[in-house]
Each structure stands twice: as structure tokens, then as C-alpha cells.
Design a protein around this motif. Structure first.
Motif, short mmCIF file in Angstrom:
data_model
loop_
_atom_site.label_atom_id
_atom_site.label_comp_id
_atom_site.label_asym_id
_atom_site.label_seq_id
_atom_site.Cartn_x
_atom_site.Cartn_y
_atom_site.Cartn_z
N VAL A 96 23.05 5.29 -3.49
CA VAL A 96 22.00 4.62 -4.25
C VAL A 96 22.68 3.90 -5.40
O VAL A 96 23.33 4.52 -6.23
N VAL A 97 22.57 2.58 -5.42
CA VAL A 97 23.22 1.75 -6.42
C VAL A 97 22.17 1.27 -7.42
O VAL A 97 21.27 0.51 -7.07
N LEU A 98 22.29 1.77 -8.65
CA LEU A 98 21.34 1.39 -9.69
C LEU A 98 21.77 0.07 -10.32
O LEU A 98 22.91 -0.05 -10.77
N VAL A 99 20.86 -0.88 -10.32
CA VAL A 99 21.14 -2.21 -10.87
C VAL A 99 20.09 -2.54 -11.92
O VAL A 99 19.01 -1.94 -11.95
N GLY A 100 20.41 -3.48 -12.77
CA GLY A 100 19.48 -3.92 -13.80
C GLY A 100 20.22 -4.27 -15.07
O GLY A 100 21.45 -4.19 -15.16
N MET A 101 19.44 -4.67 -16.05
CA MET A 101 19.99 -5.12 -17.32
C MET A 101 20.63 -3.98 -18.10
O MET A 101 20.30 -2.81 -17.90
N MET A 102 21.52 -4.36 -19.02
CA MET A 102 22.05 -3.38 -19.96
C MET A 102 20.87 -2.79 -20.71
O MET A 102 19.93 -3.50 -21.08
N GLY A 103 20.88 -1.48 -20.86
CA GLY A 103 19.78 -0.80 -21.54
C GLY A 103 18.66 -0.36 -20.62
O GLY A 103 17.71 0.27 -21.07
N ALA A 104 18.74 -0.67 -19.34
CA ALA A 104 17.68 -0.28 -18.40
C ALA A 104 17.69 1.22 -18.11
O ALA A 104 16.71 1.76 -17.62
N GLY A 105 18.82 1.87 -18.40
CA GLY A 105 18.91 3.31 -18.18
C GLY A 105 19.69 3.70 -16.94
O GLY A 105 19.57 4.84 -16.46
N LYS A 106 20.50 2.80 -16.42
CA LYS A 106 21.21 3.07 -15.17
C LYS A 106 22.08 4.33 -15.27
O LYS A 106 22.08 5.15 -14.35
N THR A 107 22.80 4.50 -16.36
CA THR A 107 23.68 5.66 -16.50
C THR A 107 22.87 6.94 -16.75
O THR A 107 23.09 7.95 -16.06
N ALA A 108 21.95 6.90 -17.67
CA ALA A 108 21.17 8.10 -17.99
C ALA A 108 20.31 8.54 -16.81
O ALA A 108 20.31 9.71 -16.42
N VAL A 109 19.59 7.60 -16.21
CA VAL A 109 18.74 7.92 -15.06
C VAL A 109 19.60 8.32 -13.87
O VAL A 109 19.27 9.25 -13.13
N GLY A 110 20.72 7.63 -13.70
CA GLY A 110 21.63 7.96 -12.60
C GLY A 110 22.14 9.39 -12.68
O GLY A 110 22.18 10.10 -11.67
N ASN A 111 22.54 9.82 -13.87
CA ASN A 111 22.98 11.20 -14.05
C ASN A 111 21.87 12.19 -13.69
O ASN A 111 22.10 13.17 -12.99
N ALA A 112 20.67 11.94 -14.18
CA ALA A 112 19.54 12.83 -13.91
C ALA A 112 19.20 12.84 -12.42
O ALA A 112 18.94 13.91 -11.84
#
Length: 181
Positions: free
Chosen positions: A9-25
Motif C-alpha cells: 500500500v503506497v500512501l501518496v499525497g501532499m506534504m502534511g497529509a499524514g502519510k508517515t503518521a497514518v502509515g505507521n498506524a
């Protein structure tokens, strides 16, 4: 709701969209590894993204980013967070589509600005008017992010865990990506 991941699952979107935080969760919920393409690039270069941009320029960085994405997508299924510009390259979109699924974490401009305005680690926002720069990036990138296979909309009152559950719910309808247990 429990599922077994079949594809990355590759999370894409703008900086600040939460890709890292949501990805970890999300990775914790699915009990799979979490990887961040920017972290992998920094580790390989032994430099920060900002240092790579300053020393070698954005085209050099984007080429390294494509190499890292291809390598990571060739591995076992995981949750992969990408930099905001990664999905813009057509070749990156092709490899993501072939080996994984793109999930756009869609957030409005005001929410993104609230999240990134105090960050000093965003090389593209080192301008005289960072909010206007962010708005320009937002307008230019929205149509490309809309090409992602799945879109999950973020709201200011959603927690990181809320967003992770929303992504998981969106994935549960994709039997090519996730097998429900």
C-alpha cells in the motif's frame, strides 16, 4: 476487522497529509512493516532530503526516489509512505500500479498549511511566501493524486488512528490488495 496484505500500500499525497503518521498506524493495524521512501533515500545517501536538494538538485533526488520506490515495491507487502512529489512521475505511477496500490490521503489546503507551516524540513517550502508555494503545489498536484486507485479524505478532527481505520476500510473492499480474515 483484520486483513492480510497481498500488495504494498503506497500512501501518496501532499506534504502534511499524514502519510508517515497514518502509515505507521496502518502498519501496526495490519501487522506489516512500515517503510518511508524518504527515509530510505536519506539512509542510502547518508544525507537528508533537504541536503540532497541543496547539493544535487531536485532532478537528481527524483531519480534516486524512483530507484528506491522500485526496490521497495519489489519486496514483501508493506505500508510505504512516499514524498509528496513521488507520485507525480509517470514511471513511478506505473510501477506503483503494477506492484501495489496507491492510496491518496486527501487533505484540504488549510489543513495542510496548519500541519506544515512550522516545519523547517520541507525544501520546497523554503521560499519567500511558503503558503503561496504550498497553494501552487496543491493546485498542480491534485489532478495527479486523483489518479490513485483509492482516495481517503482527511478531516481536521480525525485522529491518526481514525485515518488508519478509514484507509483499512477502503482497502477491505479491494480483494486484489487485501484478503479479509
Amino acid at each position: 476487522m483484520k486483513g492480510k496484505l497481498k500488495k504494498t500500500v503506497v500512501l501518496v499525497g501532499m506534504m502534511g497529509a499524514g502519510k508517515t503518521a497514518v502509515g505507521n498506524a496502518l502498519a501496526r493495524l495490519l501487522e506489516v512493516p512500515f517503510l518511508d521512501s524518504d527515509d530510505e533515500i536519506e539512509r542510502a545517501a547518508n544525507m537528508t532530503v533537504a541536503e540532497i536538494f541543496a547539493r544535487d538538485g531536485e532532478p537528481f533526488f527524483r531519480a534516486r526516489e524512483s530507484e528506491v520506490l522500485s526496490r521497495l515495491l519489489a519486496g514483501s507487502p508493506c505500508i510505504l509512505s512516499t514524498g509528496g512529489g513521488a507520485f507525480l512521475a509517470p514511471d513511478n505511477r506505473v510501477v506503483i500500479e503494477e506492484k501495489g496500490v496507491a492510496v491518496w490521503l486527501k487533505a484540504d489546503l488549510d489543513l495542510l498549511w496548519q500541519r506544515v507551516r512550522h516545519k523547517t524540513t520541507r525544501p520546497l517550502l523554503r521560499t519567500a511566501d511558503p503558503k503561496a508555494t504550498l497553494a501552487g503545489l496543491f493546485d498542480a498536484r491534485q489532478p495527479v493524486y486523483a489518479l490513485a486507485g483509492i482516495t481517503v479524505e482527511s478531516k481536521p478532527d480525525y485522529s491518526i488512528e481514525d485515518m488508519a481505520r478509514k484507509v483499512m476500510a477502503a482497502l477491505s473492499g479491494r480483494h486484489d490488495v487485501m484478503e479479509m480474515e
